[in-house]
Motif scaffolding. Structure first.
Motif, PDB file in Angstrom:
ATOM      1  N   LEU A 191      20.527   2.820  -1.519  1.00  0.00           N
ATOM      2  CA  LEU A 191      20.191   3.256  -2.878  1.00  0.00           C
ATOM      3  C   LEU A 191      19.156   4.379  -2.860  1.00  0.00           C
ATOM      4  O   LEU A 191      19.259   5.336  -3.622  1.00  0.00           O
ATOM      5  N   VAL A 192      18.159   4.267  -1.991  1.00  0.00           N
ATOM      6  CA  VAL A 192      17.153   5.329  -1.884  1.00  0.00           C
ATOM      7  C   VAL A 192      17.795   6.604  -1.374  1.00  0.00           C
ATOM      8  O   VAL A 192      17.489   7.697  -1.853  1.00  0.00           O
ATOM      9  N   ASP A 193      18.724   6.472  -0.416  1.00  0.00           N
ATOM     10  CA  ASP A 193      19.409   7.648   0.098  1.00  0.00           C
ATOM     11  C   ASP A 193      20.200   8.348  -1.005  1.00  0.00           C
ATOM     12  O   ASP A 193      20.233   9.566  -1.081  1.00  0.00           O
ATOM     13  N   SER A 194      20.811   7.558  -1.888  1.00  0.00           N
ATOM     14  CA  SER A 194      21.626   8.132  -2.961  1.00  0.00           C
ATOM     15  C   SER A 194      20.814   8.586  -4.169  1.00  0.00           C
ATOM     16  O   SER A 194      21.098   9.616  -4.761  1.00  0.00           O
ATOM     17  N   TYR A 195      19.814   7.792  -4.551  1.00  0.00           N
ATOM     18  CA  TYR A 195      19.117   8.038  -5.814  1.00  0.00           C
ATOM     19  C   TYR A 195      17.662   8.443  -5.656  1.00  0.00           C
ATOM     20  O   TYR A 195      16.991   8.721  -6.646  1.00  0.00           O
ATOM     21  N   GLY A 196      17.140   8.442  -4.447  1.00  0.00           N
ATOM     22  CA  GLY A 196      15.792   8.921  -4.174  1.00  0.00           C
ATOM     23  C   GLY A 196      14.703   8.115  -4.846  1.00  0.00           C
ATOM     24  O   GLY A 196      14.700   6.885  -4.817  1.00  0.00           O
ATOM     25  N   ALA A 197      13.774   8.819  -5.468  1.00  0.00           N
ATOM     26  CA  ALA A 197      12.586   8.201  -6.063  1.00  0.00           C
ATOM     27  C   ALA A 197      12.943   7.249  -7.203  1.00  0.00           C
ATOM     28  O   ALA A 197      12.189   6.318  -7.481  1.00  0.00           O
ATOM     29  N   VAL A 198      14.092   7.443  -7.834  1.00  0.00           N
ATOM     30  CA  VAL A 198      14.509   6.540  -8.915  1.00  0.00           C
ATOM     31  C   VAL A 198      14.719   5.125  -8.359  1.00  0.00           C
ATOM     32  O   VAL A 198      14.334   4.136  -8.991  1.00  0.00           O
ATOM     33  N   ALA A 199      15.285   5.028  -7.177  1.00  0.00           N
ATOM     34  CA  ALA A 199      15.487   3.710  -6.561  1.00  0.00           C
ATOM     35  C   ALA A 199      14.147   3.082  -6.191  1.00  0.00           C
ATOM     36  O   ALA A 199      13.954   1.874  -6.382  1.00  0.00           O
ATOM     37  N   ILE A 200      13.216   3.881  -5.692  1.00  0.00           N
ATOM     38  CA  ILE A 200      11.871   3.377  -5.385  1.00  0.00           C
ATOM     39  C   ILE A 200      11.213   2.869  -6.661  1.00  0.00           C
ATOM     40  O   ILE A 200      10.612   1.793  -6.688  1.00  0.00           O
ATOM     41  N   PHE A 201      11.336   3.630  -7.747  1.00  0.00           N
ATOM     42  CA  PHE A 201      10.788   3.204  -9.041  1.00  0.00           C
ATOM     43  C   PHE A 201      11.360   1.844  -9.445  1.00  0.00           C
ATOM     44  O   PHE A 201      10.623   0.936  -9.828  1.00  0.00           O
ATOM     45  N   ALA A 202      12.667   1.694  -9.345  1.00  0.00           N
ATOM     46  CA  ALA A 202      13.320   0.447  -9.761  1.00  0.00           C
ATOM     47  C   ALA A 202      12.869  -0.736  -8.914  1.00  0.00           C
ATOM     48  O   ALA A 202      12.561  -1.810  -9.444  1.00  0.00           O
ATOM     49  N   VAL A 203      12.790  -0.556  -7.614  1.00  0.00           N
ATOM     50  CA  VAL A 203      12.377  -1.650  -6.723  1.00  0.00           C
ATOM     51  C   VAL A 203      10.930  -2.052  -7.011  1.00  0.00           C
ATOM     52  O   VAL A 203      10.618  -3.241  -7.101  1.00  0.00           O
ATOM     53  N   LEU A 236      10.658  -3.875 -10.381  1.00  0.00           N
ATOM     54  CA  LEU A 236      11.063  -5.273 -10.231  1.00  0.00           C
ATOM     55  C   LEU A 236       9.988  -6.089  -9.521  1.00  0.00           C
ATOM     56  O   LEU A 236       9.701  -7.224  -9.894  1.00  0.00           O
ATOM     57  N   GLU A 237       9.381  -5.501  -8.500  1.00  0.00           N
ATOM     58  CA  GLU A 237       8.291  -6.199  -7.816  1.00  0.00           C
ATOM     59  C   GLU A 237       7.126  -6.423  -8.776  1.00  0.00           C
ATOM     60  O   GLU A 237       6.535  -7.497  -8.816  1.00  0.00           O
ATOM     61  N   GLY A 238       6.785  -5.406  -9.563  1.00  0.00           N
ATOM     62  CA  GLY A 238       5.694  -5.536 -10.528  1.00  0.00           C
ATOM     63  C   GLY A 238       5.987  -6.570 -11.594  1.00  0.00           C
ATOM     64  O   GLY A 238       5.085  -7.237 -12.096  1.00  0.00           O
ATOM     65  N   ALA A 239       7.256  -6.727 -11.931  1.00  0.00           N
ATOM     66  CA  ALA A 239       7.657  -7.715 -12.941  1.00  0.00           C
ATOM     67  C   ALA A 239       7.815  -9.100 -12.330  1.00  0.00           C
ATOM     68  O   ALA A 239       8.326 -10.004 -12.977  1.00  0.00           O
ATOM     69  N   LEU A 240       7.383  -9.251 -11.097  1.00  0.00           N
ATOM     70  CA  LEU A 240       7.373 -10.524 -10.378  1.00  0.00           C
ATOM     71  C   LEU A 240       8.747 -11.024  -9.988  1.00  0.00           C
ATOM     72  O   LEU A 240       8.853 -12.060  -9.359  1.00  0.00           O
ATOM     73  N   VAL A 241       9.805 -10.333 -10.342  1.00  0.00           N
ATOM     74  CA  VAL A 241      11.137 -10.786  -9.960  1.00  0.00           C
ATOM     75  C   VAL A 241      11.622 -10.072  -8.713  1.00  0.00           C
ATOM     76  O   VAL A 241      12.606 -10.479  -8.122  1.00  0.00           O
ATOM     77  N   GLY A 242      10.939  -9.034  -8.312  1.00  0.00           N
ATOM     78  CA  GLY A 242      11.396  -8.255  -7.177  1.00  0.00           C
ATOM     79  C   GLY A 242      10.799  -8.661  -5.858  1.00  0.00           C
ATOM     80  O   GLY A 242      10.909  -7.948  -4.884  1.00  0.00           O
ATOM     81  N   LYS A 243      10.156  -9.807  -5.802  1.00  0.00           N
ATOM     82  CA  LYS A 243       9.536 -10.230  -4.554  1.00  0.00           C
ATOM     83  C   LYS A 243      10.574 -10.486  -3.463  1.00  0.00           C
ATOM     84  O   LYS A 243      10.233 -10.553  -2.307  1.00  0.00           O
ATOM     85  N   VAL A 244      11.830 -10.620  -3.845  1.00  0.00           N
ATOM     86  CA  VAL A 244      12.876 -10.828  -2.845  1.00  0.00           C
ATOM     87  C   VAL A 244      13.328  -9.508  -2.223  1.00  0.00           C
ATOM     88  O   VAL A 244      13.987  -9.501  -1.197  1.00  0.00           O
ATOM     89  N   VAL A 266       4.034   3.809  -7.628  1.00  0.00           N
ATOM     90  CA  VAL A 266       2.869   3.436  -8.439  1.00  0.00           C
ATOM     91  C   VAL A 266       3.270   3.225  -9.896  1.00  0.00           C
ATOM     92  O   VAL A 266       2.919   2.211 -10.510  1.00  0.00           O
ATOM     93  N   ILE A 267       4.016   4.154 -10.438  1.00  0.00           N
ATOM     94  CA  ILE A 267       4.415   4.041 -11.852  1.00  0.00           C
ATOM     95  C   ILE A 267       5.385   2.873 -12.039  1.00  0.00           C
ATOM     96  O   ILE A 267       5.282   2.130 -13.007  1.00  0.00           O
ATOM     97  N   GLY A 268       6.288   2.687 -11.111  1.00  0.00           N
ATOM     98  CA  GLY A 268       7.223   1.558 -11.204  1.00  0.00           C
ATOM     99  C   GLY A 268       6.503   0.220 -11.204  1.00  0.00           C
ATOM    100  O   GLY A 268       6.783  -0.653 -12.026  1.00  0.00           O
ATOM    101  N   VAL A 273      10.908 -16.162  -9.960  1.00  0.00           N
ATOM    102  CA  VAL A 273       9.495 -15.793  -9.897  1.00  0.00           C
ATOM    103  C   VAL A 273       8.777 -16.793  -8.991  1.00  0.00           C
ATOM    104  O   VAL A 273       8.688 -17.973  -9.314  1.00  0.00           O
ATOM    105  N   PRO A 274       8.266 -16.325  -7.855  1.00  0.00           N
ATOM    106  CA  PRO A 274       7.713 -17.242  -6.859  1.00  0.00           C
ATOM    107  C   PRO A 274       6.245 -17.621  -7.100  1.00  0.00           C
ATOM    108  O   PRO A 274       5.434 -17.590  -6.191  1.00  0.00           O
ATOM    109  N   ILE A 275       5.893 -17.957  -8.321  1.00  0.00           N
ATOM    110  CA  ILE A 275       4.518 -18.327  -8.632  1.00  0.00           C
ATOM    111  C   ILE A 275       4.525 -19.677  -9.326  1.00  0.00           C
ATOM    112  O   ILE A 275       5.218 -19.872 -10.318  1.00  0.00           O
TER     113      ILE A 275
END
Length: 182
Positions: A12-24, A27-35, A64-66, A91-93
């Motif tokens: 996904l990063v190879d195809s979409y670049g920084a947009v994929a980093i933002f999304a990942v 998701l991590e910031g929203a606590l669901v992306g810990k996987v 950072v913004i993601g 959510v692993p909390i």
């Protein structure tokens, strides 16, 4: 299983670049992306784009913004809609962890939000108790989240640059025939 997730994320990063980093990172910031392997993906992205500031800056900013957007979504969801993210299986909390983070926030306030975001393993956990037990505004929470996320991603950036430079040095030592093969 982890390898398949990592391979998909890198594709996904190879195809979409920084947009994929933002999304990942959102998701991590929203606590669901810990996987998802956000740290590994970020370091791999830095290695892939190189160490030049022009190439690394969009990856850094997207992470950072993601992360800040993801945490702000949790904060707003808890504050305005009474959402309990800890009740979700993804959510692993647990409630015991939230009690500790609530005490931490009660003692230190917004600097605790920034500090927790700079530490792997505790990132984003203060969004829930901050929204539940304080009068902190969403913009102030987002600012504290941004500061901590910038410190965290800055440390990851340093690791990525070190790996990129080390990888380049290893290839130099092996010779040009290995560099072509890789």
């Amino acid at each position: 299983m982890f390898g398949a997730h990592a391979a998909t994320a890198l594709a996904l990063v190879d195809s979409y670049g920084a947009v994929a980093i933002f999304a990942v990172f959102a998701l991590e910031g929203a606590l669901v992306g810990k996987v998802l392997p956000a740290r590994t993906l970020f370091v791999a992205s830095v290695v892939a784009v190189g160490v030049e500031a022009v190439a690394v800056l969009p990856v850094f900013a997207a992470a950072v913004i993601g992360a800040t957007v993801g945490q702000s979504v949790v904060f707003t969801g808890v504050r305005r809609f009474g959402v309990d993210p800890t009740s979700l299986a993804i959510v692993p909390i647990g409630a015991d962890r939230l009690d500790g983070t609530t005490r931490w926030f009660d003692r230190w306030g917004l600097p605790a939000v920034a500090a927790s975001n700079a530490v792997p393993g505790t990132r984003g956990w203060l969004a829930v108790p901050t929204a539940n037990a304080s009068s902190v505004s969403a913009p102030r929470f987002a600012a504290a989240s941004l500061v901590g996320s910038a410190a965290y991603v800055g440390a990851l950036l340093a690791v990525g640059i070190a790996v990129a430079l080390g990888f380049g040095s290893v290839l130099d030592l092996l010779g040009p025939e290995w560099a072509v093969a890789l």
